[in-house]
Design a protein around this motif. Sequence first.
Motif, PDB file in Angstrom:
ATOM      1  N   PRO A 181       0.872  -1.148   0.111  1.00  0.00           N
ATOM      2  CA  PRO A 181      -0.075   0.007   0.136  1.00  0.00           C
ATOM      3  C   PRO A 181       0.581   1.311  -0.005  1.00  0.00           C
ATOM      4  CG  PRO A 181      -1.032  -1.520   1.615  1.00  0.00           C
ATOM      5  CD  PRO A 181       0.612  -2.008   1.149  1.00  0.00           C
ATOM      6  N   GLN A 182       2.010   1.209   0.638  1.00  0.00           N
ATOM      7  CA  GLN A 182       2.883   2.389   0.785  1.00  0.00           C
ATOM      8  C   GLN A 182       3.507   2.881  -0.765  1.00  0.00           C
ATOM      9  OE1 GLN A 182       6.650   2.135   2.585  1.00  0.00           O
ATOM     10  NE2 GLN A 182       6.473   4.468   3.163  1.00  0.00           N
ATOM     11  N   HIS A 183       3.783   1.719  -1.437  1.00  0.00           N
ATOM     12  CA  HIS A 183       4.150   1.962  -2.554  1.00  0.00           C
ATOM     13  C   HIS A 183       3.293   2.483  -3.426  1.00  0.00           C
ATOM     14  CE1 HIS A 183       6.811   1.176  -6.322  1.00  0.00           C
ATOM     15  NE2 HIS A 183       5.778   0.861  -6.837  1.00  0.00           N
ATOM     16  N   ASP A 184       2.054   1.814  -3.497  1.00  0.00           N
ATOM     17  CA  ASP A 184       0.767   2.252  -4.210  1.00  0.00           C
ATOM     18  C   ASP A 184       0.408   3.803  -4.035  1.00  0.00           C
ATOM     19  OD1 ASP A 184       0.851  -0.188  -5.141  1.00  0.00           O
ATOM     20  OD2 ASP A 184      -1.130  -0.818  -4.060  1.00  0.00           O
ATOM     21  N   ASP A 185       0.510   4.114  -2.736  1.00  0.00           N
ATOM     22  CA  ASP A 185       0.267   5.494  -2.638  1.00  0.00           C
ATOM     23  C   ASP A 185       1.301   6.519  -3.084  1.00  0.00           C
ATOM     24  OD1 ASP A 185      -1.508   7.678  -1.100  1.00  0.00           O
ATOM     25  OD2 ASP A 185       0.321   7.782   0.248  1.00  0.00           O
ATOM     26  N   GLN A 186       2.450   6.291  -2.935  1.00  0.00           N
ATOM     27  CA  GLN A 186       3.513   6.952  -3.484  1.00  0.00           C
ATOM     28  C   GLN A 186       3.516   6.930  -4.983  1.00  0.00           C
ATOM     29  OE1 GLN A 186       6.666   4.393  -1.657  1.00  0.00           O
ATOM     30  NE2 GLN A 186       7.425   6.245  -0.487  1.00  0.00           N
ATOM     31  N   ARG A 187       2.997   5.644  -5.757  1.00  0.00           N
ATOM     32  CA  ARG A 187       3.045   5.730  -7.042  1.00  0.00           C
ATOM     33  C   ARG A 187       1.855   6.916  -7.664  1.00  0.00           C
ATOM     34  NH1 ARG A 187       5.505   1.815 -10.336  1.00  0.00           N
ATOM     35  NH2 ARG A 187       4.198   3.068 -12.169  1.00  0.00           N
ATOM     36  N   ASP A 228       6.992  -3.751 -15.424  1.00  0.00           N
ATOM     37  CA  ASP A 228       5.585  -4.212 -15.220  1.00  0.00           C
ATOM     38  C   ASP A 228       5.044  -4.375 -14.150  1.00  0.00           C
ATOM     39  OD1 ASP A 228       3.172  -5.698 -16.114  1.00  0.00           O
ATOM     40  OD2 ASP A 228       3.925  -5.876 -18.179  1.00  0.00           O
ATOM     41  N   GLY A 229       3.747  -4.268 -14.180  1.00  0.00           N
ATOM     42  CA  GLY A 229       3.104  -4.550 -12.737  1.00  0.00           C
ATOM     43  C   GLY A 229       3.398  -3.322 -11.725  1.00  0.00           C
ATOM     44  N   ALA A 230       3.352  -3.583 -10.330  1.00  0.00           N
ATOM     45  CA  ALA A 230       3.401  -2.360  -9.644  1.00  0.00           C
ATOM     46  C   ALA A 230       4.573  -1.520  -9.489  1.00  0.00           C
ATOM     47  CB  ALA A 230       3.328  -3.063  -8.124  1.00  0.00           C
ATOM     48  N   HIS A 231       5.700  -2.045 -10.342  1.00  0.00           N
ATOM     49  CA  HIS A 231       6.990  -1.556  -9.889  1.00  0.00           C
ATOM     50  C   HIS A 231       7.348  -1.091 -11.519  1.00  0.00           C
ATOM     51  CE1 HIS A 231       8.815  -1.441  -6.191  1.00  0.00           C
ATOM     52  NE2 HIS A 231       8.276  -2.527  -5.699  1.00  0.00           N
ATOM     53  N   LYS A 232       6.537  -0.895 -12.371  1.00  0.00           N
ATOM     54  CA  LYS A 232       6.713  -0.418 -13.806  1.00  0.00           C
ATOM     55  C   LYS A 232       7.129   1.172 -13.748  1.00  0.00           C
ATOM     56  CE  LYS A 232       4.880   0.306 -18.360  1.00  0.00           C
ATOM     57  NZ  LYS A 232       3.482   0.092 -19.233  1.00  0.00           N
ATOM     58  N   CYS A 233       7.997   1.253 -14.382  1.00  0.00           N
ATOM     59  CA  CYS A 233       8.665   2.946 -14.226  1.00  0.00           C
ATOM     60  C   CYS A 233       7.828   3.923 -14.704  1.00  0.00           C
ATOM     61  CB  CYS A 233       9.994   2.639 -15.172  1.00  0.00           C
ATOM     62  SG  CYS A 233      10.732   4.472 -15.272  1.00  0.00           S
ATOM     63  N   PRO A 234       7.571   4.626 -13.656  1.00  0.00           N
ATOM     64  CA  PRO A 234       6.443   5.880 -13.956  1.00  0.00           C
ATOM     65  C   PRO A 234       7.367   6.849 -14.980  1.00  0.00           C
ATOM     66  CG  PRO A 234       7.584   6.251 -11.900  1.00  0.00           C
ATOM     67  CD  PRO A 234       7.997   4.873 -12.245  1.00  0.00           C
TER      68      PRO A 234
END
Length: 427
Positions: free
Chosen positions: A70-76, A342-348
């Motif tokens: 969740p922390q990563h999702d919120d940061q992204r 890909d996925g949650a860590h795909k480069c923004p």
Amino acid sequence: MSPVRRRAVKPEEASTPRVEHEGHVWRVRSLVAARQVLRARDATTQAGFTAEAIPQGYLDHHPILVSDGPQHDDQRRKVARFFAPTVVAERYTDLMEECADRLLDEATARGGCVLDELALLYTVEVTAEVVGLTESSVPRMARRLVSFFNQPPFDITQDDLGRTPRQWASAAVNGLLPVARFYVADVRPALRSRRKERRHDVISHLLDEGYSTTGVLVECVTYGTAGMVTTREFIVMAAWHLLQHDALRERYLVAEQEERFAILHEIIRLEPVVGHFYRRVHQPVEITDGEASWTVEPGELVDVCVRSANADPQVVGEDPLDLCPGRTLPPGVSAAGLSFGDGAHKCPGQPLAILESDVLLRRLLARGPRLVAEPELGWDHLIEGYWLRGMRLALGSEEGGPAAGRLRSLATRSSARWHAARRRPRA
């Protein structure tokens, strides 16, 4: 015409089997299976970029590159507004064009340049504007950022990264001193300025989110090095291909932005800057490749082999190691393959990196550069990718040099064929 083939080939790197299990390490070279691993968001965590060696609990916010859940999702979600394609195009195109023209004017006046050095200054200046590191000298900041990569080698698949105590001591010295210099010269002045007046940049956002000084510093290191090193290497690699393939270069020069981006995506599919992604498994993960299936157990490490996955003939089609813009790909598969993850860590930062590269390359190629010395290719342990140094160019006029014009009809016909291929459905 001879095909343009992959240049960044690591001699000892295997391309088969498609899925391999050895000890506690899985190596995945199938693009379909690799996407399954990268999308197993609740069952895996980041293990690349020495993420597992970063102490937990010392920062109020874990760095976005190595956070999960969740922390990563919120940061992204919150930083997405800085990297959305429309925002990038509207806010940063003028900056990129001004910076590229200025650097190329200076290089042309000198008769040429070393492209990796020019690309370093360019990418650092653009990244600094996005992040908010605008209160210090770009050339000096570039030297400080480069110094972060002076690290002893390591192997993520080994205990303690396979380093000796002496190597860990060297890593600490070589890492902490550059960070301290970066803080004093670049981050601290930027923080003082943003505390007085917020701007539309990452540092202002982090301050609004309540990040501590240390938290801001760590994120600046993350964004600064990631934005600089990967885009820098890609610009040099793309220029290398374009300069040695006349028809492709002329096609690029006359193409509209959509087609130019397609060419760049194909180059980075073929030549991904980051060659491996690593995930630590915490819940069983089922992966399949055709009719075969496997279960990756908790505690095991998955090495997603990006170069091999991006050249998976079952997904990208015939001649996967050739540079062929306009490939017809299955639905959902990026033209860049897994080069941006890909996925949650795909480069923004993908939209920023592609536009940034396009702006500089178009202006560079329009000046009719001549390749004087090809770059030396080497490998970096931290990003598991290649580096290119010493690519020397002689620069001519801004009209494209003597070759410009001779191939424009060929380029136009090639462009028409590309658009026709885009309209044909995949069988």
